[in-house]
Design an enzyme around this catalytic site. Sequence first.
Site, PDB file in Angstrom:
ATOM      1  N   ARG A  98       0.845  -1.191   0.000  1.00 50.96           N
ATOM      2  CA  ARG A  98       0.000   0.000   0.000  1.00 50.96           C
ATOM      3  C   ARG A  98       0.877   1.236   0.000  1.00 50.96           C
ATOM      4  NH1 ARG A  98      -4.540   0.761   4.532  1.00 50.96           N
ATOM      5  NH2 ARG A  98      -2.684   1.081   5.771  1.00 50.96           N
ATOM      6  N   THR A 102      -1.067   7.556  -0.674  1.00 52.76           N
ATOM      7  CA  THR A 102      -2.355   7.451  -1.370  1.00 52.76           C
ATOM      8  C   THR A 102      -3.206   6.293  -0.854  1.00 52.76           C
ATOM      9  OG1 THR A 102      -1.488   5.927  -3.025  1.00 52.76           O
ATOM     10  CG2 THR A 102      -1.250   8.285  -3.487  1.00 52.76           C
ATOM     11  N   ASP A 194       0.648  -3.222  12.189  1.00 54.82           N
ATOM     12  CA  ASP A 194       1.075  -3.601  10.836  1.00 54.82           C
ATOM     13  C   ASP A 194       1.412  -5.096  10.819  1.00 54.82           C
ATOM     14  OD1 ASP A 194       2.871  -4.173   8.586  1.00 54.82           O
ATOM     15  OD2 ASP A 194       2.753  -2.024   8.221  1.00 54.82           O
ATOM     16  N   ASP A 197       4.924  -6.178   9.420  1.00 58.32           N
ATOM     17  CA  ASP A 197       6.021  -5.850  10.344  1.00 58.32           C
ATOM     18  C   ASP A 197       6.034  -6.800  11.538  1.00 58.32           C
ATOM     19  OD1 ASP A 197       7.077  -3.806   8.877  1.00 58.32           O
ATOM     20  OD2 ASP A 197       5.979  -2.218   9.921  1.00 58.32           O
TER      21      ASP A 197
HETATM   22  C1  PRP Z   1      -1.084  -4.667   4.417  1.00 51.85           C
HETATM   23  C2  PRP Z   1      -1.926  -5.912   4.484  1.00 51.85           C
HETATM   24  C3  PRP Z   1      -2.775  -5.803   3.240  1.00 51.85           C
HETATM   25  C4  PRP Z   1      -2.978  -4.309   3.111  1.00 51.85           C
HETATM   26  C5  PRP Z   1      -4.358  -3.988   3.593  1.00 51.85           C
HETATM   27  O1  PRP Z   1      -0.015  -4.839   3.572  1.00 51.85           O
HETATM   28  O2  PRP Z   1      -1.183  -7.094   4.575  1.00 51.85           O
HETATM   29  O3  PRP Z   1      -2.149  -6.334   2.089  1.00 51.85           O
HETATM   30  O4  PRP Z   1      -2.005  -3.693   3.958  1.00 51.85           O
HETATM   31  O5  PRP Z   1      -4.649  -2.650   3.379  1.00 51.85           O
HETATM   32  P1  PRP Z   1      -5.766  -2.157   2.358  1.00 51.85           P
HETATM   33  O6  PRP Z   1      -6.970  -3.012   2.610  1.00 51.85           O
HETATM   34  O7  PRP Z   1      -5.990  -0.726   2.754  1.00 51.85           O
HETATM   35  O8  PRP Z   1      -5.240  -2.277   0.968  1.00 51.85           O
HETATM   36  P2  PRP Z   1       1.072  -3.665   3.334  1.00 51.85           P
HETATM   37  O9  PRP Z   1       0.639  -2.767   2.236  1.00 51.85           O
HETATM   38  O10 PRP Z   1       1.360  -3.001   4.656  1.00 51.85           O
HETATM   39  O11 PRP Z   1       2.313  -4.449   2.785  1.00 51.85           O
HETATM   40  P3  PRP Z   1       3.274  -5.511   3.521  1.00 51.85           P
HETATM   41  O12 PRP Z   1       2.497  -6.782   3.698  1.00 51.85           O
HETATM   42  O13 PRP Z   1       4.388  -5.662   2.558  1.00 51.85           O
HETATM   43  O14 PRP Z   1       3.695  -4.934   4.833  1.00 51.85           O
HETATM   44  N1  URA Z   2      -2.332  -3.139   7.010  1.00 50.15           N
HETATM   45  C1  URA Z   2      -1.945  -3.610   8.209  1.00 50.15           C
HETATM   46  O1  URA Z   2      -0.985  -4.394   8.307  1.00 50.15           O
HETATM   47  N2  URA Z   2      -2.640  -3.228   9.291  1.00 50.15           N
HETATM   48  C2  URA Z   2      -3.682  -2.398   9.220  1.00 50.15           C
HETATM   49  O2  URA Z   2      -4.279  -2.076  10.274  1.00 50.15           O
HETATM   50  C3  URA Z   2      -4.065  -1.899   7.965  1.00 50.15           C
HETATM   51  C4  URA Z   2      -3.383  -2.302   6.866  1.00 50.15           C
END
Ligand code: PRP
Ligand code: URA
Length: 203
Positions: A98, A102, A194, A197
């Site tokens: 994400r 944005t 997160d 993380d």
């Molecule tokens: C997180 C999560 C989803 C997304 C959800 O991933 O694992 O994929 O955010 O958010 P949304 O519904 O608003 O799209 P992130 O973008 O943090 O990536 P990562 O798994 O690499 O940390």
């Molecule tokens: N992605 C995450 O990992 N946690 C949240 O709360 C939202 C998006």
Amino acid sequence: MDHPLLQHKLSILRDENTGVKDFREVVSEIATLMCYEATRDLPLEEVEIKTPITTAKFKTIAGKKLAIVPVLRAGLGMVDGILTLIPSAKVGHIGLYRDPDTLEPVEYYCKMPNDIAEREVIILDPMLATGGSASAAIQFIKNYEVKNIKLMNIIAAPEGIQRVHHDHPDVDIYCAALDEKLNDHGYIVPGLGDAGDRIFGTK
Ligand code: PRP
Ligand code: URA
């Protein structure tokens, strides 16, 4: 899903004091429990089996083929838990993150099994926040002509559910908890922070 085991394990994930090792293990355990529910409608067929006593007809899962597709990174944490119950499932990968400003999903990787179009697909991602990533992941898989798609999230926000239902009304969503809302940064409240993380220890 309101099973007491799921609720208990989810509370462990939500606790900010839960460390990486336990977080990872519990994500995997939750995925196994959720898989049990999400596969409840798999078709069965009768086969003849000879027990040590007699021969009789019993049920086995009909030839339907499954694939699971984790959304990188955090969805990877759910893969082993699903394979515990469905060891022969094939695994595709979609890389999405994400954009922090944005909140729009950005794609960086995709690799699917060759016969994905013939399989039922379960998309895995612990978090459904705005729904942007899930909606993009579903569209991606639909582009491979997959007919039957399910989405499995550990925690969902109402905004994410609404977005996926609007963009993909044919896709059933399985989630262990429906939380209250998103905060100004697009994080689920109360949520668990997160997920990527916390699974990979990057913060
Ligand atoms: C997180 C999560 C989803 C997304 C959800 O991933 O694992 O994929 O955010 O958010 P949304 O519904 O608003 O799209 P992130 O973008 O943090 O990536 P990562 O798994 O690499 O940390
Ligand atoms: N992605 C995450 O990992 N946690 C949240 O709360 C939202 C998006």
